[in-house]
Structure formats: C-alpha cells, structure tokens
Write an enzyme that holds these catalytic residues in place. Structure first.
Site, PDB file in Angstrom:
ATOM      1  N   ASP A 163       0.807  -1.214   0.000  1.00 15.01           N
ATOM      2  CA  ASP A 163       0.000   0.000   0.000  1.00 15.01           C
ATOM      3  C   ASP A 163       0.847   1.275   0.000  1.00 15.01           C
ATOM      4  OD1 ASP A 163      -2.072  -1.771   0.276  1.00 15.01           O
ATOM      5  OD2 ASP A 163      -2.912  -0.856   2.077  1.00 15.01           O
TER       6      ASP A 163
ATOM      7  N   HIS B  69      -6.165   3.191  -3.874  1.00 16.25           N
ATOM      8  CA  HIS B  69      -6.016   3.436  -2.434  1.00 16.25           C
ATOM      9  C   HIS B  69      -6.284   4.901  -2.099  1.00 16.25           C
ATOM     10  CE1 HIS B  69      -4.973   2.000   1.486  1.00 16.25           C
ATOM     11  NE2 HIS B  69      -3.818   2.637   1.592  1.00 16.25           N
TER      12      HIS B  69
ATOM     13  N   HIS C 106       3.721  -2.364   2.988  1.00 19.25           N
ATOM     14  CA  HIS C 106       3.739  -1.012   2.431  1.00 19.25           C
ATOM     15  C   HIS C 106       5.023  -0.753   1.654  1.00 19.25           C
ATOM     16  CE1 HIS C 106       0.837  -0.904   5.741  1.00 19.25           C
ATOM     17  NE2 HIS C 106       0.256   0.100   5.104  1.00 19.25           N
TER      18      HIS C 106
END
Length: 277
Positions: A97, A148, A242
């Site tokens: 992410d 996102h 991430h």
C-alpha cells in the site's frame, strides 16, 4: 504531497482511525478451505518466532454495511471487504500500500521479479503523479494495481462528494499510467462505510482488505515483519505491507527474506482474479 510530509499526518489519522473500533477483528484470521484454522508456516532455523500474530488496530472492523440492492438493476454492493482469496492449494497474495515510491517500490519489484512472483499494489493518486513509470512497469510485469484513494485520508470522516473525488481521481490516473482502470479498492486504514462500498461498486471495483497485517507501518524491525508473515501464512491469506508512507527499508529487506521461504514451503504467490458478486 511530499513523502516526508505524509508520514506524520498518516500516523495522526491512524490514531483516530483506531478509535473507530478494532473490535470484532479477532475472527478474521486465516482459515483453511474447510474452515479449520491454518497451521502457520514453521519458523526457519534460528531464534524462536515471536508470539502468534493477532489482529492489529490498523485493521478496523467494517463499518456500516450497504448490502446488495433489491432487483433494481443497480450494481450490487458489498457490505464488507473481502479478507482473503480463493484458489487451488496453498495460494497467497502479497499486497503493498501507499506507493508507488521511487525509493522503495523499485527494490520490491526487483525482488518479485527475481522469484517470478506477482503482487498487488494499492496506490495513492498523489504518488502516481510523479511515478507513472513505476505503474507502467507493474503492468508490464503482470502485477495488479488497485485504488487506495488520492491522498490517503480517513474516508469515514469525509463528505460523500469528497469520498467519490478521492476514489474517482485515483482510478483515472491509474488508467492513464497503468493502461486500464483498477478493479480493486482498499480503504486507507481499513476504514469502510456505506458510501465507500457504494462508490467503489459504481467505479467497477471490489473492496479488498487483508488477513495478515505485517505491521511494517510501525517499523518494528525486519525480523519482526518476517516472523509475522511466516506465522500468518496459510491458504487464501492476503498479506498487508507497504512500499511508501515512511521508511520502508525494513519492508524491502523482509520481503527478500520471507518470499523465498514461502515459496520453499510450497505456497503459490499470485494475484486474484476479479470476484463476481
């Protein structure tokens, strides 16, 4: 927004997001295809593994459900995010992410390429603006890019208009850089509500959460990240990591460690097909 300005803001918002309620997440850990608990991947030789993974405050309980509409011709809307994937055998999905980030994303892509593995990247529109080449590379190498939002806000605190703008702008720039509109969406901080599910469906996206939180967002150390992923491994598991939003050097090193271990243990690391409602 510059990367070094994004991290402090996100940590402040995270505190507010956690307050919304992490209750109810204890039942969301990985289960096998038959519904039985999955046996974690045995730790590699060396120091003993840390305590078993527990749901973190970063994974919030889904908020208000929307649910499929009556026979009205409208696009069906889910009431909660998907937390795992289906597949044959020991299938897992790795997700990253907050990127793309020129400091860390290329290293992650390089490691995935070295092991011929595909992953999912849930990107923020403001990060794509100056890193469109990385999305083009993801497309070329077979990775899936998801939405996102544009600026990684806590969506549950925004108006419906702002929520739609955050999602729609991001889908548009993903299409421009990646070559097609995203089919998957992940709410920042795992905070979902009625409007988020509705707009996601209207934009042609499925909501995907995660099963295992690597907790790399708190930078706990490479060994801790590796242990969390290994201990949480199981058929259908979706791993959250991430590639931006802070110093992700630990995430890069951890991937180099746990990815070959998962493959050696017989896991098939892939990307999911689009779900049908």
């Amino acid at each position: 927004m510059k990367k070094d300005q994004m991290l402090p803001r996100r940590r402040v918002v995270l505190g507010g997001a956690a307050a919304l309620g992490a209750a109810g997440t204890a039942g969301l850990l990985a289960l096998g295809a038959d519904g039985d608990p999955v046996t974690p991947l045995a730790p590699a030789a060396g120091p003993p593994a840390r305590r078993p993974l527990k749901p973190s405050a970063y994974r919030l309980q889904p908020l208000a459900g929307y649910g499929p509409p009556a026979a009205s011709g409208r696009t069906p809307v889910r009431s909660e995010p998907l937390l795992r994937v289906t597949g044959i055998g020991r299938t897992m999905v790795l997700t990253f992410d907050d990127g793309p980030d020129p400091h860390y994303t290329p290293d992650i892509l390089s490691t995935l390429r070295a092991y011929d593995v595909r992953a999912m990247f849930f990107v923020c529109g403001e990060m794509v603006v100056h890193n469109k080449d990385l999305l083009a590379q993801m497309a070329e190498e077979g990775h899936v890019v998801g939405n996102h939002t544009w600026s990684h806000p806590l969506l549950t605190g925004l108006t419906r208009g702002r929520i739609r703008s955050e999602m729609e702008r991001t889908s548009e720039i993903i299409e421009e850089a990646y070559g097609e509109r995203p089919r998957w969406f992940r709410a920042p901080y795992g905070a979902w509500n009625r409007a988020v599910f509705q707009f996601g469906a209207e934009l042609g996206m499925e909501p995907l959460g995660w099963t295992v939180d690597s907790l790399d967002w708190i930078e706990p150390g490479t060994r801790t990240i590796v242990d969390r992923v290994r201990n949480g491994a199981g058929p259908g598991v979706v791993v959250l990591s991430h590639d931006s939003g802070g110093d992700r050097s630990q995430s890069v090193r951890a991937l180099r460690d746990y990815l070959p271990q998962l493959l050696d243990a017989g896991y098939h690391i892939t990307v999911p097909r689009r779900y049908q409602v």
